[in-house]
Design an enzyme around this catalytic site. Structure first.
Site, PDB file in Angstrom:
ATOM      1  N   ASN A  38       0.847  -1.200   0.000  1.00 11.32           N
ATOM      2  CA  ASN A  38       0.000   0.000   0.000  1.00 11.32           C
ATOM      3  C   ASN A  38       0.880   1.246   0.000  1.00 11.32           C
ATOM      4  O   ASN A  38       1.910   1.290   0.671  1.00 11.32           O
ATOM      5  CB  ASN A  38      -0.879   0.006   1.262  1.00 11.32           C
ATOM      6  CG  ASN A  38      -1.765   1.234   1.349  1.00 11.32           C
ATOM      7  OD1 ASN A  38      -2.423   1.622   0.380  1.00 11.32           O
ATOM      8  ND2 ASN A  38      -1.783   1.884   2.509  1.00 11.32           N
ATOM      9  N   HIS A  78       1.086   5.015   1.149  1.00  6.67           N
ATOM     10  CA  HIS A  78       0.429   5.842   2.167  1.00  6.67           C
ATOM     11  C   HIS A  78       1.098   7.226   2.243  1.00  6.67           C
ATOM     12  O   HIS A  78       2.334   7.312   2.290  1.00  6.67           O
ATOM     13  CB  HIS A  78       0.491   5.163   3.538  1.00  6.67           C
ATOM     14  CG  HIS A  78      -0.214   5.945   4.596  1.00  6.67           C
ATOM     15  ND1 HIS A  78      -1.591   5.951   4.724  1.00  6.67           N
ATOM     16  CD2 HIS A  78       0.259   6.780   5.552  1.00  6.67           C
ATOM     17  CE1 HIS A  78      -1.927   6.754   5.712  1.00  6.67           C
ATOM     18  NE2 HIS A  78      -0.826   7.272   6.233  1.00  6.67           N
ATOM     19  N   ASP A 114      -2.510   0.419   8.047  1.00  8.17           N
ATOM     20  CA  ASP A 114      -1.260   1.178   7.821  1.00  8.17           C
ATOM     21  C   ASP A 114      -0.124   0.768   8.780  1.00  8.17           C
ATOM     22  O   ASP A 114       0.722   1.599   9.138  1.00  8.17           O
ATOM     23  CB  ASP A 114      -1.509   2.702   7.961  1.00  8.17           C
ATOM     24  CG  ASP A 114      -2.535   3.211   6.958  1.00  8.17           C
ATOM     25  OD1 ASP A 114      -2.633   2.620   5.866  1.00  8.17           O
ATOM     26  OD2 ASP A 114      -3.243   4.181   7.271  1.00  8.17           O
ATOM     27  N   SER A 151       5.114   6.572   2.225  1.00  7.87           N
ATOM     28  CA  SER A 151       5.668   5.253   2.554  1.00  7.87           C
ATOM     29  C   SER A 151       4.983   4.186   1.717  1.00  7.87           C
ATOM     30  O   SER A 151       3.815   4.325   1.346  1.00  7.87           O
ATOM     31  CB  SER A 151       5.397   4.902   4.023  1.00  7.87           C
ATOM     32  OG  SER A 151       5.848   5.911   4.889  1.00  7.87           O
TER      33      SER A 151
END
Ligand code: GAR
Length: 233
Positions: A125, A127, A163, A154
């Site tokens: 992911n 972020h 997260d 990130s």
């Protein structure tokens, strides 16, 4: 006479990494992946895109590049599609596309631990913060309000906790005087457009290896994770 024909047998590293991208919005990061794939800069094949919003501009970007798209809209005719239904359809689609890697690029639905743990490929992911700081939403506004001097983005492994998976890579910038949430968003997105293909290149080349959703290993002459790209402007 000897047959002197040389046969080149492609090994695994010569195969492009099969990627499925999950999106919810504009898809500027998807566009970077499309562009780098088409230019040959990244050894990837985007085998499909899943959007949870019917109005996401990312869908147009994927269609323009002839990439198959599954729109699993979270609202149809005023009815909300529950996360379980979304995940059932998404799983069927993933099984058909058989990705090596699943990339969440601006995907704004929270996925269940069942879906994450049973996904057919590792999931990463993107972020917009320097994790573990500023998990969740409105990161740019919160960074300004807190008076931070640095901010960035990130890429982390997706785990059941939001997260919170291992951070693979980060890109960092300095917050300048008179910065607003909008100016920060623009500057961070420019970093994202470098960080995402850079990270996928490390994965495609086998420099960074995801063994399972909790651990990673990579070439041991490199520094410890996360690898950080510092853009001091
Ligand atoms: C990106 O800035 C990404 O960091 C953020 O959504 C944006 C999508 O932009 N993701 C999250 O906030 C995830 N929690 P894009 O659609 O133009 O690629």
């Amino acid at each position: 006479m000897l047959n002197d024909t040389i046969q080149i047998v492609p090994d695994d590293s010569s195969k492009p990494l099969r990627i499925v991208v999950l999106v919810s919005g504009s898809g500027s990061n998807l566009q970077v992946l499309i562009d780098t794939m088409q230019s040959g800069a990244l050894p990837i094949e985007i085998v499909g895109v899943i959007s949870n919003r019917a109005d996401a501009y990312a869908i147009t970007r994927a269609k323009d590049a002839n990439i198959p798209v599954a729109v699993l809209s979270h609202i149809t005719n005023g009815k909300r599609m529950g996360i379980k239904t979304f995940e059932r359809h998404a799983s069927t689609q993933l099984a058909a596309w058989q990705p090596d890697l699943i990339v969440l690029a601006g995907f704004m639905r929270v996925l269940s631990s069942d879906f994450i743990n049973n996904a057919p490929a590792p999931m990463i992911n993107l972020h917009p913060s320097l994790l573990p700081a500023y998990k969740g939403l409105n990161t740019h506004q919160r960074v300004i309000q807190a008076g931070e001097h640095h901010h960035g983005c990130s890429i982390h492994l997706v785990t059941a906790e939001l997260d919170a998976g291992t951070v693979l890579t980060q890109a960092m910038l300095k917050v300048v005087p008179n910065e607003t949430a909008d100016s920060l968003k623009t500057r961070v997105q420019k970093l994202e457009h470098q960080l995402l293909p850079w990270t996928i290149l490390l994965l495609a080349k086998g420099i960074l290896v995801i063994e399972n959703t909790l651990s990673t290993k990579y070439h041991n002459s490199l520094p410890t994770l996360p690898l950080t790209l510092f853009i001091d402007k």
